[in-house]
Design an enzyme around this catalytic site. Structure first.
Site, PDB file in Angstrom:
ATOM      1  N   SER A  54       0.856  -1.181   0.000  1.00 40.52           N
ATOM      2  CA  SER A  54       0.000   0.000   0.000  1.00 40.52           C
ATOM      3  C   SER A  54       0.894   1.235   0.000  1.00 40.52           C
ATOM      4  CB  SER A  54      -0.884  -0.043   1.256  1.00 40.52           C
ATOM      5  OG  SER A  54      -1.651   1.127   1.374  1.00 40.52           O
ATOM      6  N   LYS A  56      -0.919  -0.930  -4.497  1.00 42.77           N
ATOM      7  CA  LYS A  56      -2.142  -0.176  -4.164  1.00 42.77           C
ATOM      8  C   LYS A  56      -1.751   1.271  -3.928  1.00 42.77           C
ATOM      9  CE  LYS A  56      -4.655   0.058   0.245  1.00 42.77           C
ATOM     10  NZ  LYS A  56      -5.342  -0.742   1.288  1.00 42.77           N
ATOM     11  N   LYS A  89      -2.862   4.947  -2.623  1.00 43.55           N
ATOM     12  CA  LYS A  89      -3.835   5.728  -1.877  1.00 43.55           C
ATOM     13  C   LYS A  89      -4.233   6.919  -2.739  1.00 43.55           C
ATOM     14  CE  LYS A  89      -4.031   3.664   2.177  1.00 43.55           C
ATOM     15  NZ  LYS A  89      -5.308   3.219   2.776  1.00 43.55           N
ATOM     16  N   ASP A  93      -7.070   2.994  -3.254  1.00 43.91           N
ATOM     17  CA  ASP A  93      -7.821   3.025  -1.993  1.00 43.91           C
ATOM     18  C   ASP A  93      -8.098   4.473  -1.633  1.00 43.91           C
ATOM     19  OD1 ASP A  93      -8.913   2.704   0.517  1.00 43.91           O
ATOM     20  OD2 ASP A  93      -7.144   1.745   1.428  1.00 43.91           O
ATOM     21  N   GLU A 151     -10.987   0.693  -3.692  1.00 47.19           N
ATOM     22  CA  GLU A 151     -11.324   0.346  -2.304  1.00 47.19           C
ATOM     23  C   GLU A 151     -11.978   1.539  -1.619  1.00 47.19           C
ATOM     24  OE1 GLU A 151      -7.819  -1.087  -0.356  1.00 47.19           O
ATOM     25  OE2 GLU A 151      -8.670  -0.930   1.663  1.00 47.19           O
ATOM     26  N   ASP A 194     -13.797  -1.729   2.458  1.00 44.71           N
ATOM     27  CA  ASP A 194     -12.930  -1.881   3.622  1.00 44.71           C
ATOM     28  C   ASP A 194     -13.743  -1.409   4.834  1.00 44.71           C
ATOM     29  OD1 ASP A 194     -11.080  -1.408   5.689  1.00 44.71           O
ATOM     30  OD2 ASP A 194      -9.573  -0.477   4.437  1.00 44.71           O
ATOM     31  N   LYS A 223      -9.933  -7.048   7.341  1.00 47.08           N
ATOM     32  CA  LYS A 223      -8.932  -6.674   8.346  1.00 47.08           C
ATOM     33  C   LYS A 223      -9.436  -7.199   9.672  1.00 47.08           C
ATOM     34  CE  LYS A 223      -7.447  -2.260   6.536  1.00 47.08           C
ATOM     35  NZ  LYS A 223      -7.590  -0.806   6.641  1.00 47.08           N
ATOM     36  N   GLY A 233      -4.472  -4.387   6.162  1.00 50.61           N
ATOM     37  CA  GLY A 233      -3.583  -4.232   7.305  1.00 50.61           C
ATOM     38  C   GLY A 233      -3.723  -2.869   7.940  1.00 50.61           C
TER      39      GLY A 233
HETATM   40  O1  OSB Z   1      -7.324   1.693   4.406  1.00 51.87           O
HETATM   41  O2  OSB Z   1      -6.178  -0.042   4.119  1.00 51.87           O
HETATM   42  C1  OSB Z   1      -6.335   1.039   4.682  1.00 51.87           C
HETATM   43  C2  OSB Z   1      -3.277   1.705   6.883  1.00 51.87           C
HETATM   44  C3  OSB Z   1      -3.859   2.350   7.935  1.00 51.87           C
HETATM   45  C4  OSB Z   1      -5.211   2.597   7.912  1.00 51.87           C
HETATM   46  C5  OSB Z   1      -5.985   2.189   6.834  1.00 51.87           C
HETATM   47  C6  OSB Z   1      -5.406   1.528   5.754  1.00 51.87           C
HETATM   48  C7  OSB Z   1      -4.013   1.323   5.775  1.00 51.87           C
HETATM   49  C8  OSB Z   1      -3.290   0.723   4.659  1.00 51.87           C
HETATM   50  C9  OSB Z   1      -1.967   0.066   4.947  1.00 51.87           C
HETATM   51  O3  OSB Z   1      -3.650   0.802   3.505  1.00 51.87           O
HETATM   52  C10 OSB Z   1      -2.070  -1.396   4.926  1.00 51.87           C
HETATM   53  C11 OSB Z   1      -0.832  -2.082   5.484  1.00 51.87           C
HETATM   54  O4  OSB Z   1       0.139  -2.221   4.742  1.00 51.87           O
HETATM   55  O5  OSB Z   1      -0.848  -2.483   6.663  1.00 51.87           O
HETATM   56 MG    MG Z   2      -8.414   0.602   2.967  1.00 54.10          MG
END
Ligand code: OSB
Ligand code: MG
Length: 371
Positions: free
Chosen positions: A137, A163, A165, A190, A215, A240, A264, A292
């Site tokens: 991510s 992925k 953001k 995402d 996402e 999510d 998650k 995660g």
């Molecule tokens: O939306 O998936 C998410 C991290 C913190 C809060 C929300 C998200 C995330 C990540 C990181 O996208 C995922 C990871 O590598 O742990």
């Molecule tokens: Mg997410």
């Protein structure tokens, strides 16, 4: 099972690089760990998925600690000898919400219970793979060049899916540049709820980039909006934040609000509910993948066990330790040919490195397991 005491340990680990999402930037991973110790001296460990502020979801660390201590733990203590991991969720059900606080408690208890019997999370949950493909991510950056360099680095290391953001103002352009630079790589985005249904036409402009999924484009409580958006764009919609239970998953699937689900464990109250979501999705032919919360090795190990279930057919945000931390709290998880190995030992299969733990600990408190 009898628990003697519970220890809460607040930790702060510096991230190797700041991680920016539509709701904020993290420079460190702040969380607390829970360690339960049985009367036979068996330990169970877990890591809270909450963040310092209630931005990703309504939960936050200080709130989770308070709910755990004052509202959740006493209900489990009242079970006496009958305490077992599968009774945690039904026992805590009268307390509404707070899945992350419930998750950290259930997971520590499950870890202790499994360690006492020698079984690992993977076997307990029904995992079918010994390693899982790893995605990564990638946060929002100040400049597109920075993003291109970061993605290039991850691809070089072997990550099999990227992925990005996104948020309004950081969406079409970064996706276009990454597609043009790196070609046909598995790519997804995402939004962490940064858009509304009024942005449907704008989001449809992502269609041409053949993303694996988008996402959580819309707010957590907008299930109908996601269903409507899914009719207006070609990119598959993945949820999510909106999914906190197997019942949510059933609703989203039936409404057409989720073509794919990010599971998650912390967001949904634990590994047992995670498996139920997996089962509901799998029965409907809906792919799932493991998300995660920037977990240390303590939280990453059971996530990897979950990600090895048969319905986890897309790479997860289950990256190697060095994507997050220079020094992890456990032996580091490493990327091998784009995959991370699923731990096999009793419980989570990993042990905390005491010296590292000492270095990152901010405070510790012990609560006796008594009424
Ligand atoms: O939306 O998936 C998410 C991290 C913190 C809060 C929300 C998200 C995330 C990540 C990181 O996208 C995922 C990871 O590598 O742990
Ligand atoms: Mg997410």
């Amino acid at each position: 099972m009898r628990i003697d005491h519970l220890e809460m340990r607040w930790v702060r680990l510096p991230l190797v690089a700041p991680f920016r999402t539509s709701f904020g930037t993290s420079y460190d991973r702040d969380t607390f760990l829970v360690r339960v110790v049985t009367d036979e001296g068996v330990e169970g460990w877990s890591e809270c998925g909450a963040e310092p502020e209630p931005l990703y979801s309504s939960e936050f660390l200080a709130g989770a600690e308070l709910v755990l201590r004052d509202h959740l733990m006493p209900r489990l203590v009242a079970l006496g000898d009958r305490l077992a991991a599968h009774l945690v969720q039904p026992t805590l059900a009268p307390v509404t919400g707070h899945p992350m606080a419930k998750h950290v408690l259930e997971t520590a208890i499950l870890d202790a219970q499994l360690r006492a019997t020698g079984l690992g999370f993977a076997d307990h949950l029904g995992s079918v793979r010994d390693r899982v493909p790893a995605g990564v991510s990638v946060g929002i950056m100040d400049e597109i060049d920075e993003l291109v360099a970061a993605v290039g680095g991850y691809l070089e290391q072997g990550y099999v899916r990227i992925k990005l953001k996104i948020e309004p103002g950081w969406d079409l352009e970064p996706v276009r540049v990454i597609r043009e630079t790196y070609g046909d790589i598995p790519l997804q985005v995402d939004a962490n709820a940064a858009y509304t249904l009024l942005d449907a036409q704008h989001l449809a402009r992502l269609d041409e980039f053949d993303l694996l999924l988008i996402e959580q484009p819309l707010p957590e409580d907008d299930m109908r909006g996601h269903a409507e958006l899914a009719r207006r764009i070609r990119t598959p919609v993945c949820l999510d934040e909106s999914i906190t239970s197997a019942r949510d998953a059933a609703t989203a699937i039936v409404l057409g609000a989720a073509a794919i689900i990010n599971i998650k464990p912390s967001r949904v109250g634990g590994y047992l509910e995670s498996r139920r979501i997996h089962d509901v999705a799998h029965a409907h032919g809906i792919p799932v993948w493991c998300g995660g919360m920037l977990e240390t090795g303590i939280g990453r190990a059971p996530n990897l066990a979950l990600a090895a279930l048969p319905g986890f057919t897309l790479p997860g945000d289950t990256s190697a330790s060095d994507r997050y931390y220079r020094t992890d709290l456990t032996e580091p998880f490493v990327l091998e040919d784009g995959h991370v190995r699923v731990p096999t030992g009793p419980g989570t299969g990993v042990d905390v490195l005491p010296d590292v733990l000492e270095d990152v600990t901010i405070s510790t408190s012990t609560i006796p397991w008594r009424a």
